[in-house]
Write a protein that holds these residues in place. Sequence first.
Motif, PDB file in Angstrom:
ATOM      1  N   ALA A 138      81.121  31.847  57.849  1.00 21.71           N
ATOM      2  CA  ALA A 138      80.436  32.556  56.649  1.00 21.71           C
ATOM      3  C   ALA A 138      80.825  31.914  55.356  1.00 21.71           C
ATOM      4  CB  ALA A 138      80.576  34.110  56.660  1.00 21.71           C
ATOM      5  N   PHE A 161      78.836  29.944  52.892  1.00 23.20           N
ATOM      6  CA  PHE A 161      78.745  30.376  51.122  1.00 23.20           C
ATOM      7  C   PHE A 161      79.182  29.351  50.337  1.00 23.20           C
ATOM      8  CE2 PHE A 161      80.507  32.694  47.434  1.00 23.20           C
ATOM      9  CZ  PHE A 161      79.637  33.762  47.242  1.00 23.20           C
ATOM     10  N   TYR A 194      70.304  34.282  47.604  1.00 21.75           N
ATOM     11  CA  TYR A 194      71.337  34.211  48.807  1.00 21.75           C
ATOM     12  C   TYR A 194      72.940  34.941  48.489  1.00 21.75           C
ATOM     13  CZ  TYR A 194      73.859  32.601  53.045  1.00 21.75           C
ATOM     14  OH  TYR A 194      74.524  32.734  54.396  1.00 21.75           O
ATOM     15  N   ARG A 202      72.995  38.274  47.768  1.00 23.21           N
ATOM     16  CA  ARG A 202      72.965  39.510  48.902  1.00 23.21           C
ATOM     17  C   ARG A 202      74.153  39.411  49.746  1.00 23.21           C
ATOM     18  NH1 ARG A 202      66.956  37.974  51.643  1.00 23.21           N
ATOM     19  NH2 ARG A 202      65.784  38.394  49.783  1.00 23.21           N
ATOM     20  N   ARG A 203      75.141  38.285  49.293  1.00 21.20           N
ATOM     21  CA  ARG A 203      76.376  38.494  50.227  1.00 21.20           C
ATOM     22  C   ARG A 203      77.574  38.924  49.456  1.00 21.20           C
ATOM     23  NH1 ARG A 203      72.923  36.088  52.387  1.00 21.20           N
ATOM     24  NH2 ARG A 203      72.668  35.637  54.503  1.00 21.20           N
ATOM     25  N   THR A 204      77.064  39.455  47.983  1.00 22.98           N
ATOM     26  CA  THR A 204      78.167  40.015  47.114  1.00 22.98           C
ATOM     27  C   THR A 204      77.420  41.151  46.418  1.00 22.98           C
ATOM     28  OG1 THR A 204      77.747  38.355  45.533  1.00 22.98           O
ATOM     29  CG2 THR A 204      79.379  37.701  46.985  1.00 22.98           C
ATOM     30  N   GLY A 225      81.567  45.495  48.019  1.00 25.59           N
ATOM     31  CA  GLY A 225      81.871  44.057  47.398  1.00 25.59           C
ATOM     32  C   GLY A 225      83.009  43.847  46.776  1.00 25.59           C
TER      33      GLY A 225
END
Length: 130
Positions: A16, A20, A70, A73-75, A113
């Motif tokens: 991941a 990232f 993108y 959405r991950r943070t 997060g």
Amino acid sequence: MGFDQYHEPPDELPRATRTFARLCASLTEEAEAIGWYEQRLAVESAPDAAAVMRDAQGEEFKHFRMDLEYLLRRTPAWREIARGILFQTGDIVEHAEEAEAEALEGGGSGPAGAYEDGSLGIGSLKGASR
Ligand SMILES: [Fe+2]
């Protein structure tokens, strides 16, 4: 093919994290391309050539937005701050400070997060050349 997006041994990084980092590198490349097209457009005198470049620049901006989405959405904490900055009118810096403060204050123990120290990791990004 370069592996410049990694600053640690890639085989030691979780999948991941590698993904990232790839998207961070892509975001940078898209931003560079947008700037390059802006410069080319500033000096191009042929309208048909300029139209092609303007279209290409728009595509790069689309790619930039997709990369950014993108990453956001991950943070979740960064996404919350972005919500307070993007598509707002008025002072950008003021909105950024307010959005960061609200994200830190929301929920009592900090936003999802956030790092263990309660920060959003933003300070560590200042001056980073990644
Ligand atoms: Fe692109």
